[in-house]
Design a protein around this motif. Structure first.
Motif, PDB file in Angstrom:
ATOM      1  N   ASP A 150       0.313   5.065   0.616  1.00 41.78           N
ATOM      2  CA  ASP A 150      -0.749   5.934   1.131  1.00 41.78           C
ATOM      3  C   ASP A 150      -0.161   6.945   2.103  1.00 41.78           C
ATOM      4  O   ASP A 150       0.628   6.589   2.985  1.00 41.78           O
ATOM      5  N   GLU A 189      -8.335   2.761  15.226  1.00 42.25           N
ATOM      6  CA  GLU A 189      -7.304   3.125  14.265  1.00 42.25           C
ATOM      7  C   GLU A 189      -5.923   2.970  14.905  1.00 42.25           C
ATOM      8  O   GLU A 189      -5.661   3.532  15.966  1.00 42.25           O
ATOM      9  N   SER A 243      -9.441   5.835   2.786  1.00 39.43           N
ATOM     10  CA  SER A 243      -8.733   6.888   2.072  1.00 39.43           C
ATOM     11  C   SER A 243      -9.764   7.701   1.292  1.00 39.43           C
ATOM     12  O   SER A 243     -10.474   7.140   0.451  1.00 39.43           O
ATOM     13  N   ILE A 298       0.855  -1.187   0.000  1.00 41.51           N
ATOM     14  CA  ILE A 298       0.000   0.000   0.000  1.00 41.51           C
ATOM     15  C   ILE A 298       0.888   1.234   0.000  1.00 41.51           C
ATOM     16  O   ILE A 298       1.789   1.360   0.844  1.00 41.51           O
ATOM     17  N   ARG A 353     -13.011   2.791   0.856  1.00 42.55           N
ATOM     18  CA  ARG A 353     -12.455   1.851   1.833  1.00 42.55           C
ATOM     19  C   ARG A 353     -11.955   0.591   1.145  1.00 42.55           C
ATOM     20  O   ARG A 353     -12.500   0.152   0.131  1.00 42.55           O
ATOM     21  N   LEU A 375      -8.653  -0.061   5.396  1.00 46.23           N
ATOM     22  CA  LEU A 375      -7.983   1.171   4.986  1.00 46.23           C
ATOM     23  C   LEU A 375      -9.047   2.148   4.534  1.00 46.23           C
ATOM     24  O   LEU A 375      -9.858   1.827   3.655  1.00 46.23           O
ATOM     25  N   ILE A 388      -5.997   3.435   9.066  1.00 44.96           N
ATOM     26  CA  ILE A 388      -5.923   1.966   9.096  1.00 44.96           C
ATOM     27  C   ILE A 388      -6.356   1.439  10.462  1.00 44.96           C
ATOM     28  O   ILE A 388      -5.873   1.896  11.507  1.00 44.96           O
TER      29      ILE A 388
END
Length: 295
Positions: free
Chosen positions: A68, A194, A218, A66, A222, A216, A199
């Motif tokens: 991010d 979280e 963003s 990932i 999701r 996740l 996350i």
């Protein structure tokens, strides 16, 4: 990098890092409740999940990378190389190109910021460490490795060192303990909160007593990283079918249904640990039930 299949979830980018593909188990061995007629009716594209002989299930072993918020994150680390697995010969003294696949994505081991582990089975923590001068050392020296404290405690308790868990105890010694010794481990309580920005770890026990699935978030989107809540797409259609690898099949059903409900309710992209092909997809809801669509 143009041939790499990245997925976008909000502002995050996600890539499968392949370790190996197994074609070792018949559907009946993987899923003890398997019935051919029921399976074909529920999942007509069954052949795409089988080997060329259409007798063995294809099981992928891989990680998810990932990118991010400026972070490089790995979800699970495959089976690893050069590790003695006498009770799990499919993973014994492997020599795969997982590390080369990671670097093809433009990411070196030193670039990984976080390693997030759904559980501590042999095929999910193997590349935590690699062999250097006869010693198992962390593969990702600058990363924080995040995993369930209760999961580690379970596989550290001699009372649980059974035939079923023998490989997991060996795995802990060469793939998890060196991380703790290097002070790179963050052992957490899995409660849905979280743990990193965007996350969260969610309890999905059954496959192991303290298995977790990851979410996740963003932007407005999701992603759900299921870990071993499922091993085959048929379980989206028939969640009551548990895998032979599940320590508690009935609790695994509850966790699987939670994951499927979460994915459907949040229209989450689902990143599985063992589905073949792209290993990623969406849970589709129809009048007659649920189905799986590969991304």
């Amino acid at each position: 990098m143009n041939d790499l299949q990245w997925y976008t979830v909000g502002d995050a980018r996600i890539l499968k890092i392949q370790d190996l593909t197994l074609a070792a188990l018949t559907p009946e061995l993987l899923l003890p409740d398997w019935d051919d007629a029921t399976a074909l009716q529920a999942y007509p594209d069954l052949s795409e999940t089988l080997d060329a002989s259409e007798t063995k299930v294809l099981l992928s072993v891989h990680s998810w990378l990932i990118k991010d918020r400026g972070r490089n994150i790995l979800v699970d680390t495959g089976a690893g190389n050069s590790k003695a697995r006498p009770a799990a010969l499919y993973f014994d003294h492997l020599q795969t190109v997982w590390l080369e696949n990671l670097m093809r994505a433009g990411v070196r081991p030193e670039d990984i910021d976080f390693v997030l582990l759904t559980h501590l089975h042999v095929d999910h923590v193997g590349w935590n460490t690699r062999l250097q001068n006869g010693i198992w050392v962390p593969t990702f020296p600058n990363a924080r490795y995040v995993f369930s404290r209760a999961e580690y405690d379970f596989f550290s308790n001699p009372a649980h060192d059974s035939v079923r868990n023998k490989t997991s105890f060996m795995t802990r010694i060469d793939s998890v303990d060196p991380i703790i010794s290097a002070d790179l481990a963050d052992q957490i309580d899995v409660d849905g909160s979280e743990v990193l920005e965007g996350i969260s770890f969610h309890p999905t026990p059954g496959h192991t007593p303290h298995h977790a699935s990851l979410v996740l978030k963003s932007g407005m989107e999701r992603a759900l990283f299921t870990g071993d809540v499922m091993h085959h797409p048929i379980q989206v259609c028939i969640p009551e079918w548990s895998a032979v690898f599940d320590a508690d099949p009935q609790i695994a059903i509850i966790s699987r249904k939670w994951a499927l409900n979460y994915a459907a309710e949040h229209t989450a992209a689902v990143f599985t640990s063992h589905f073949p092909m792209t290993s990623a997809g969406k849970v589709m809801t129809y009048d007659q039930g649920r189905g799986w669509s590969f991304l």
